[in-house]
Scaffold this motif. Structure first.
Motif, mmCIF file in Angstrom:
data_model
loop_
_atom_site.group_PDB
_atom_site.id
_atom_site.type_symbol
_atom_site.label_atom_id
_atom_site.label_comp_id
_atom_site.label_asym_id
_atom_site.label_seq_id
_atom_site.Cartn_x
_atom_site.Cartn_y
_atom_site.Cartn_z
ATOM 1 N N GLU A 263 34.437 31.382 55.070
ATOM 2 C CA GLU A 263 35.775 31.046 55.573
ATOM 3 C C GLU A 263 36.834 31.860 54.855
ATOM 4 O O GLU A 263 37.769 32.383 55.444
ATOM 5 C CB GLU A 263 36.040 29.556 55.371
ATOM 6 C CG GLU A 263 35.237 28.663 56.309
ATOM 7 C CD GLU A 263 35.194 27.223 55.849
ATOM 8 O OE1 GLU A 263 34.409 26.450 56.395
ATOM 9 O OE2 GLU A 263 35.950 26.869 54.914
ATOM 10 N N LYS A 264 36.657 31.938 53.536
ATOM 11 C CA LYS A 264 37.647 32.656 52.723
ATOM 12 C C LYS A 264 37.628 34.140 53.050
ATOM 13 O O LYS A 264 38.662 34.794 53.104
ATOM 14 C CB LYS A 264 37.289 32.432 51.251
ATOM 15 C CG LYS A 264 38.471 32.326 50.338
ATOM 16 C CD LYS A 264 39.379 31.216 50.758
ATOM 17 C CE LYS A 264 40.795 31.744 50.867
ATOM 18 N NZ LYS A 264 41.711 30.769 51.444
ATOM 19 N N LEU B 116 36.814 35.507 55.890
ATOM 20 C CA LEU B 116 37.489 35.685 57.180
ATOM 21 C C LEU B 116 39.002 35.692 56.986
ATOM 22 O O LEU B 116 39.708 36.572 57.478
ATOM 23 C CB LEU B 116 37.075 34.561 58.140
ATOM 24 C CG LEU B 116 37.761 34.533 59.502
ATOM 25 C CD1 LEU B 116 37.442 35.788 60.286
ATOM 26 C CD2 LEU B 116 37.343 33.307 60.297
ATOM 27 N N ALA B 117 39.492 34.710 56.225
ATOM 28 C CA ALA B 117 40.930 34.621 55.993
ATOM 29 C C ALA B 117 41.430 35.878 55.293
ATOM 30 O O ALA B 117 42.447 36.468 55.668
ATOM 31 C CB ALA B 117 41.252 33.381 55.161
ATOM 32 N N ASP B 118 40.682 36.291 54.288
ATOM 33 C CA ASP B 118 41.138 37.412 53.486
ATOM 34 C C ASP B 118 41.089 38.737 54.233
ATOM 35 O O ASP B 118 42.017 39.540 54.167
ATOM 36 C CB ASP B 118 40.271 37.509 52.232
ATOM 37 C CG ASP B 118 41.136 37.590 51.020
ATOM 38 O OD1 ASP B 118 41.354 36.554 50.395
ATOM 39 O OD2 ASP B 118 41.637 38.702 50.752
#
Lengths: 463, 302, 288
Positions: A89-90, A92-94
């Motif tokens: 998830e992180k 993807l966000a980053d």
């Protein structure tokens, strides 16, 4: 709708077999050009790179080696380590933030199909071909198992072109699936290791025993609602029943008769031989449950759990565990899913050359062997399998010497990424997993559930 | 002169200006969150995906898709059931604990201290703690159940029991909130009314039923207000335990929106879900807030 | 008559005892169990039936605070310790900002007799009632653009959504309880509004402000969602760090338990030391 894809979808280009490492050792073709001299490893001295690592034995094996890299190159390495789900998830966000926080990160072909589509990945071919950055002879790219390396290539066209186009990631290990069993209990019950899924179904009702810590159950495997179910573990069973998500004509096979049969059998296996709660087991529970001695058979689970099973400090069964290839399907077929952890480079990185030097060092023959000795399984380079220390390490695993290795080699011959590349494949597989779960929890019948999932997946492909 | 000064201090235009000046920075900070909120509404009208650079305006397309997605209705149902269960469990339980702590006893002060503990533990930590204890085969809770002769429970691992198990964790964390509000409420019951009741020969139950409970009604509404509002948007406990599973038994709108955005990178649809949830939160808490104000007014009017 | 009284007294004591036992089981058992788990070795944790007696170890705490041997060898600060420091900076910073801004605002609300103050109060309150994602998902896009993603400033700003309403609501309650005469005396001495606030009222309600700060700190510390969406590696808070303890090769239950205990420390200290004040603060924040 799906038919439209079929014309463009060649079977070979759609999926990739990993090819056994036994065979790989023989291939070992080298693209080395003797004219290339050793590169200047200090050329990026003073720069800094930051990595995103997903918690895995590989990471534990890498950490103690990092000072060596810094000493060799003068490049400072920092990293973050996250658990799998929050990690992705992180990431993807980053990546979507375009800030280039992570110069390089752990990923896999499945995830890269989305990242590459978005333009977040730096193609690696340019670095490999640059003599100033890569010492081709020492790096010896032909030493990688060709199928595993090829799984990192893709043309960025949905539903086709895997194994072609640019290289988006370098493999660092791969896992496939196997049976693990408790020899002493099978013996006590008078049972043999199952050769086929039919054998396993027949013996499922007998798989129970009493242990020192209460009941011992028959079968454990992960069964959560996410893509790893049809993609990896149960995917291995599906593929042995002859099911691929998309067939050679480009038709979805999620609710084919073979898929319905495999799902029905799987659900029956779990209902018969697994305890209550099996419908929510994640991989960690599957691994921990088997390691704690509460199960007789670990069905089609990751073979790289073996180091945990074999470690007395983490396992109650280290002296009573055996390995076997996954059972054969109804037509005598064996096929298996594969997971390839890879390292990719962020296209927004501001230190690409330094990041490349890190990737080159990390995936070099020497460093890879060191990580394997530190617990990073399974090797993706022929030279690593040929290394006597690595061989000695895995030799003791299993009911008899060499058992783990034999099984792993057998499985690697049939393991592959038999799925069409698509940026939203994980979502489609999540939907498929949901249908399998519904069938287990008695939410409609198997066929209905699978066909509803297939309709939804067709819609997602249509978008 | 002095009276006039105090009056000027309180009501003069300069004073007012100063007071507003004191208030403005706080309001600016809080109201600046309206900007992302409005942006979010705009995003909910697009097909924005995290992994694509382009986005198209699709009007109410995301909402239309949701209406035709069975999972959306499941999640909406779960969200509402969760909130109802929270209220139904936590208000009686909180009231019971508060009544217990209202009785003078030697251990009372110890329990008054410890009863707040769960409220101060991060919900995600509480989720992980309970998840450990709720493991069906190796968890301590099933061992305890079996030790007293009860059958083991499937807790978080079966669709039929997962939601109630998560609600139980929620109850552990947040019942203390109800307890402290009710303790305050019980302390505010005028002693003379209770005394009068006792003189009239009312027993403990009648005193509770006829005097204390009616007095506590605004406090009950208040607890309901906070607990409903918080549980409609509960995310952390579910994220730490089931992430919406098994199957979709604990998939609430908030969890669904989170996964839509960060698992499936579909930001437009995620915002549409969040916006629906926001509307529900706003309507229900508005209703309870109005109810509470009515209660308050009625009390102070007496 | 006498015996029935004794019987009633016994029944009452029995009832109370049962109540307290139930309460102790429900409230305390999970904490005690996880505390025990944090001192267990892996073998003791996965043992079934569960072990209540075991030889305790500090390994789990050592691992999360000082890192594994490999991490120490790599000279890498263990993630969890970094997460702890991040949480202290973010929650501490958020509370300081909220106090500086929120205390005057609360004073204005309590004493200003402003038209619409009631509405302002409800507006402030209503910021608690919306789903966080409604604000932070779009905020994620905005932060990315203006460079506040994964920054302390960005995190402290967004935590105002938690801490500022709490500080305002709780201190408003405390200000209301101060007799107006105290201020009037100051005004008669010629003090302005600001100096009355700073010299007279703030010292008077200092315990109230302190409890508001503690409560705001704890709720900010406990938050996961903001960190999940808006924090990257530089600012990842402790609640994220705990999710991280569940890793690939085993669920590190022992380390998770140790991390949980460390993460719950601020709340526990507050509960035990400032018990009555916290309860009053929480009550005022909600009721008044």
């Amino acid at each position: 709708m799906q038919r439209k894809h079929s014309r463009h979808t060649g079977h070979l280009a759609r999926s990739t077999r990993l090819v056994g490492f036994a065979a790989v050792a023989a291939v070992g073709l080298s693209v080395a050009n003797a004219a290339y001299a050793e590169i200047d490893w200090m050329q990026q001295s003073g720069s800094k790179i930051n990595l995103l690592l997903i918690s895995h034995p590989f990471v534990d094996s890498l950490k103690p080696l990092l000072p060596e890299f810094t000493a060799k190159t003068g490049i400072e390495v920092t990293f973050e380590e996250l658990a799998e789900q929050p990690g992705f998830e992180k990431l993807l966000a980053d990546l979507s933030s375009g800030t280039g926080t992570y110069d390089a990160f752990m990923t896999s072909p499945l995830n890269n199909w989305q990242y590459a589509t978005a333009g977040w990945l730096e193609a690696l071919d340019g670095f490999i071909d640059n003599p100033a950055l890569t010492d081709a002879e020492a790096y010896d790219i032909g030493d990688f198992a060709p199928g595993i390396l090829a799984s990192g290539r893709w043309t960025r066209e949905p539903m086709k072109g895997i194994g072609e186009g640019s290289l988006w990631g370098l493999p660092i290990n791969f896992e496939t699936y196997q049976l693990a069993y408790r020899p002493s209990i099978l013996k006590e019950l008078g049972l043999e290791v199952p050769q086929t899924y039919a054998d396993l179904l027949a013996m499922a009702p007998k798989l129970k025993a009493e242990g020192p810590n209460g009941a011992i159950y028959g079968i454990i495997t992960r069964f959560d609602k996410y893509w790893d179910l049809p993609y990896l573990t149960f995917g291995t069973m599906l593929q042995s029943y002859g099911v691929e998500m998309v067939d050679e004509e480009g038709n979805l096979q999620i609710c084919s008769p073979e898929s319905i049969a495999a799902t029905t059998d799987f659900v029956e296996l779990i209902r018969t031989a697994s305890p209550e709660g099996a419908g929510a087991f994640t991989w960690d529970q599957a691994m921990q449950g088997f390691a704690s001695g509460q199960y007789i058979i670990s069905l089609d689970e990751a073979n790289l759990f073996a180091p945990v099973y074999e470690d007395p400090s983490q396992s109650a069964i280290s002296d009573d565990v055996g390995y076997a290839p996954t059972p054969l399907g109804p037509d005598g077929k064996r096929s298996a899913g594969a997971w390839v952890w890879s390292m990719s480079m962020n296209s927004a990185s501001k230190n690409k050359d330094a990041a490349w030097l890190f990737l080159e060092w990390l995936t070099s023959k020497e460093t890879m062997i060191k990580t394997h000795l530190g617990g990073n399984m399974n090797p993706v380079r022929a030279s690593a399998w040929a290394n006597p220390d690595v061989a000695a390490l895995v030799e003791s695993w299993g009911e008899h010497p060499g058992q783990y290795r034999e099984v792993a080699e057998e499985m690697a011959k049939v393991a592959g990424v038999n799925f069409p590349p698509h940026p939203e494949l994980t979502r489609m597989l999540d939907r498929w997993a949901e249908a399998i779960q519904q069938s287990y929890f008695d939410n409609g019948n198997v066929e209905e559930n699978l066909c509803a999932a297939q309709a939804d997946v067709a819609r997602m492909l249509g978008n | 002169m002095s009276g006039h000064d105090v009056e000027a201090y309180r009501r003069g235009w300069r004073a007012r200006l100063t007071y507003w000046g004191m208030l403005v920075p706080a309001l600016v900070i809080l109201f600046s969150s309206l900007y992302p909120f409005l942006q979010g509404i705009l995003t909910s009208l697009t097909n924005r995906k995290l992994y694509l650079q382009t986005e198209d305006f699709i009007g109410l397309g995301n909402f239309e898709t949701l209406i035709h997605t069975p999972l959306f209705w499941t999640a909406l149902g779960n969200t509402l059931i969760y909130a109802v269960l929270v209220v139904v469990i936590q208000i009686p339980l909180g009231l019971g604990f508060a009544l217990l702590l209202d009785v003078p006893s030697r251990v009372r002060s110890f329990f008054r201290t410890t009863v707040v503990l769960p409220l101060l533990v991060p919900p995600v930590v509480a989720g992980l703690m309970w998840k450990t204890m709720m493991q069906p085969q190796s968890g301590v809770l099933n061992w305890l159940l079996q030790a007293v002769g009860l059958p083991p429970f499937s807790w978080l691992t079966d669709p039929s029991t997962a939601l109630i198990s998560v609600v139980l964790i929620d109850a552990w964390v947040f019942t203390p909130f109800a307890v402290i509000i009710f303790m305050a409420g019980l302390q505010s019951v005028p002693p003379e009314i209770e005394e009068a009741g006792r003189v009239d020969g009312a027993n403990a139950w009648q005193i509770f039923r006829l005097i204390r409970l009616p007095w506590l009604v605004p406090y009950i509404v208040l607890v309901a207000l906070f607990r409903v509002a918080d549980s409609l948007k509960q995310l952390e406990i579910i994220y730490a335990t089931t992430r919406g599973g098994p199957l979709n038994a604990t998939r609430t709108l908030h969890i669904m929106a989170y996964e839509e955005a960060y698992r499936w990178s579909n930001l437009g649809r995620a915002m549409a879900i969040v916006f629906v949830l926001w509307l529900i939160c706003y309507l229900i808490s508005g209703l309870l807030l109005a109810l509470w104000q009515k209660q308050e007014k009625a009390r102070y009017a007496v | 008559m006498r015996s029935s009284l004794t019987a009633r007294k016994t029944a009452r004591t029995a009832l109370l005892t049962i109540g307290y036992v139930l309460m102790a089981c429900f409230v305390l058992f999970p904490i005690v169990w996880i505390l025990m788990m944090s001192f267990k070795q892996f073998g003791d944790i996965i043992a079934y039936p569960p072990r209540f007696l075991f030889s305790p170890t500090l390994d789990n705490y050592e691992q999360i605070l000082f890192g594994s041997e490999a991490e120490q060898a790599a000279g890498q600060m263990p993630n969890f310790l970094g997460n702890l420091i991040n949480s202290i900076i973010i929650s501490g910073g958020a509370v300081i900002v909220s106090t500086l801004i929120g205390v005057p605002a609360a004073f204005a609300l309590a004493r200003g007799a402003l038209l619409g103050a009631v509405h302002v109060r409800f507006t402030v309150l209503s910021f608690r009632f919306g789903p966080e994602l409604a604000i932070i998902l779009p905020l994620f896009l905005i932060y990315k653009q203006i460079g506040l993603y994964d920054s302390y400033v960005g995190m402290i700003l967004v935590h105002q959504l938690i801490t500022l309403p709490l500080v305002i609501l709780i201190t408003t309650g405390f200000f209301r309880e101060v007799p107006v005469e105290i201020e009037e005396a100051a005004v008669l001495d010629g003090a302005g509004i600001w100096s009355t606030l700073i010299r007279v009222l703030v010292p008077t309600v200092m315990p109230g402000i302190a409890s508001a700060m503690i409560i705001a700190f704890i709720f900010s510390w406990n938050n996961l969602v903001f960190g999940l969406v808006l924090a990257g590696g530089e600012t990842r808070p402790v609640t994220m760090g705990i999710l991280q303890a569940m890793t690939f090769d085993q669920i590190r239950w022992g380390q998770m338990a140790a991390a949980a205990m460390v993460a719950a420390v601020p709340g526990m200290i507050a509960a035990v030391w400032f018990q009555s004040r916290i309860i009053r603060g929480l009550t005022l924040g909600a009721v008044k």
